[in-house]
Design a protein around this motif. Sequence first.
Motif, PDB file in Angstrom:
ATOM      1  N   HIS A  68       0.807  -1.221   0.000  1.00 37.80           N
ATOM      2  CA  HIS A  68       0.000   0.000   0.000  1.00 37.80           C
ATOM      3  C   HIS A  68       0.844   1.278   0.000  1.00 37.80           C
ATOM      4  O   HIS A  68       0.439   2.298  -0.525  1.00 37.80           O
ATOM      5  CB  HIS A  68      -0.983   0.009   1.188  1.00 37.80           C
ATOM      6  CG  HIS A  68      -0.342   0.336   2.501  1.00 37.80           C
ATOM      7  ND1 HIS A  68       0.465  -0.556   3.178  1.00 37.80           N
ATOM      8  CD2 HIS A  68      -0.364   1.467   3.252  1.00 37.80           C
ATOM      9  CE1 HIS A  68       0.894   0.015   4.300  1.00 37.80           C
ATOM     10  NE2 HIS A  68       0.406   1.234   4.369  1.00 37.80           N
ATOM     11  N   ASP A  69       2.035   1.207   0.592  1.00 36.33           N
ATOM     12  CA  ASP A  69       2.892   2.395   0.684  1.00 36.33           C
ATOM     13  C   ASP A  69       4.110   2.314  -0.233  1.00 36.33           C
ATOM     14  O   ASP A  69       5.083   3.034  -0.022  1.00 36.33           O
ATOM     15  CB  ASP A  69       3.388   2.554   2.136  1.00 36.33           C
ATOM     16  CG  ASP A  69       2.535   3.526   2.942  1.00 36.33           C
ATOM     17  OD1 ASP A  69       1.643   4.186   2.355  1.00 36.33           O
ATOM     18  OD2 ASP A  69       2.775   3.640   4.159  1.00 36.33           O
ATOM     19  N   ARG A  72       6.002   5.341  -1.327  1.00 34.37           N
ATOM     20  CA  ARG A  72       6.745   6.165  -0.364  1.00 34.37           C
ATOM     21  C   ARG A  72       8.217   6.294  -0.718  1.00 34.37           C
ATOM     22  O   ARG A  72       8.839   7.327  -0.467  1.00 34.37           O
ATOM     23  CB  ARG A  72       6.635   5.536   1.041  1.00 34.37           C
ATOM     24  CG  ARG A  72       5.314   5.774   1.734  1.00 34.37           C
ATOM     25  CD  ARG A  72       5.076   7.230   1.977  1.00 34.37           C
ATOM     26  NE  ARG A  72       4.029   7.469   2.962  1.00 34.37           N
ATOM     27  CZ  ARG A  72       3.559   8.675   3.240  1.00 34.37           C
ATOM     28  NH1 ARG A  72       4.014   9.731   2.620  1.00 34.37           N
ATOM     29  NH2 ARG A  72       2.615   8.826   4.153  1.00 34.37           N
ATOM     30  N   HIS A  90       0.883  10.034  -1.961  1.00 31.93           N
ATOM     31  CA  HIS A  90       1.721   8.835  -2.032  1.00 31.93           C
ATOM     32  C   HIS A  90       0.926   7.584  -2.417  1.00 31.93           C
ATOM     33  O   HIS A  90       1.497   6.616  -2.913  1.00 31.93           O
ATOM     34  CB  HIS A  90       2.482   8.620  -0.719  1.00 31.93           C
ATOM     35  CG  HIS A  90       1.650   8.103   0.407  1.00 31.93           C
ATOM     36  ND1 HIS A  90       0.937   8.923   1.240  1.00 31.93           N
ATOM     37  CD2 HIS A  90       1.400   6.843   0.829  1.00 31.93           C
ATOM     38  CE1 HIS A  90       0.297   8.186   2.131  1.00 31.93           C
ATOM     39  NE2 HIS A  90       0.560   6.913   1.907  1.00 31.93           N
ATOM     40  N   HIS A 121      -6.400   4.166   0.339  1.00 30.07           N
ATOM     41  CA  HIS A 121      -5.989   3.899   1.723  1.00 30.07           C
ATOM     42  C   HIS A 121      -5.735   5.162   2.547  1.00 30.07           C
ATOM     43  O   HIS A 121      -5.843   5.129   3.764  1.00 30.07           O
ATOM     44  CB  HIS A 121      -4.788   2.939   1.780  1.00 30.07           C
ATOM     45  CG  HIS A 121      -3.448   3.594   1.772  1.00 30.07           C
ATOM     46  ND1 HIS A 121      -2.707   3.775   0.630  1.00 30.07           N
ATOM     47  CD2 HIS A 121      -2.705   4.115   2.777  1.00 30.07           C
ATOM     48  CE1 HIS A 121      -1.573   4.370   0.943  1.00 30.07           C
ATOM     49  NE2 HIS A 121      -1.539   4.592   2.230  1.00 30.07           N
ATOM     50  N   ASP A 145      -3.662  -0.121   8.445  1.00 29.57           N
ATOM     51  CA  ASP A 145      -2.701   0.986   8.401  1.00 29.57           C
ATOM     52  C   ASP A 145      -2.786   1.828   9.680  1.00 29.57           C
ATOM     53  O   ASP A 145      -1.783   2.109  10.333  1.00 29.57           O
ATOM     54  CB  ASP A 145      -3.025   1.846   7.165  1.00 29.57           C
ATOM     55  CG  ASP A 145      -1.935   2.853   6.832  1.00 29.57           C
ATOM     56  OD1 ASP A 145      -0.759   2.623   7.196  1.00 29.57           O
ATOM     57  OD2 ASP A 145      -2.254   3.864   6.181  1.00 29.57           O
TER      58      ASP A 145
HETATM   59 FE   LIG Z   1       0.171   5.205   3.314  1.00 25.87          FE
END
Ligand SMILES: [Fe+2]
Length: 259
Positions: A68-69, A72, A90, A121, A145
């Motif tokens: 999900h990240d 980043r 992001h 998200h 999260d």
């Molecule tokens: Fe995130």
Amino acid sequence: MEEWDGVLFECFNGYFNSFKELAEDKKKNFDIKKGHSFRVADLSKMLALKLDLGSEEIRIAYFIGLFHDIGRFRQLIEFNTFNDAVSVDHAEYSVEIMKEEILGKVGVVKEDLVLTAIKNHNKFKLPENLSQQELQFSKLIRDADKLDILKVLTEYYSNRNSVTNHTLTWDLPKGVSVSKNVVKEIMAGKLVSKTNVVSEIDVKIMQMSWVYDLNFRPSFEYLLKNRFLETIYKTLPKNDIIIEIYRKVKMYVENKFMG
Ligand SMILES: [Fe+2]
């Protein structure tokens, strides 16, 4: 470990390791996000199991959690910040990386479903046009999260010796009381909006308000079991307003848990 998990780890690590010769501070932030990604994947799986989802759905939940990240990393390299407001969203970046680097390597999964959940998200509110399944997986990643962020935050708050972490406290002045608009929002049972947050106290109240954006009973269970609210509350000055806020939020969580 399933074969599929192995493919995912290899894929994540392959992408992660493609960033070479990082400066010390970047390396540290990369490792923090990597740790977060793997924990959120585990939490997503835990929630999916507790929600009695089927085995394919559990895999999808884990997959979404792990990636999900993923945006980043490029965000930090290109903009030297994790602050979306001054760089890029992001989550949108994560979707791009998924399309460019990841999906082709992991074999058949419900691509659109995965991308929709990742995209959603970090949004303040979920869009209204989602299918039942998109809604379910978007809610699941949002819960996982938040639960991991609360875990990291409360560990930080309860360890007085920890080095100041500006990404957690946003570099704001400590403050002496909760801002008026923040009180209004949380007492109305609403998420506190970032624009109203002007002190460290407000940040903590905002973090408490995340309970209003949790979706599943197992998420409330996890929150209670780990005493996240108590830990945040303990670090706040005790005045009437803060006591009242804490009571309200705590009551909300307990009611959700009792169902
Ligand atoms: Fe995130």
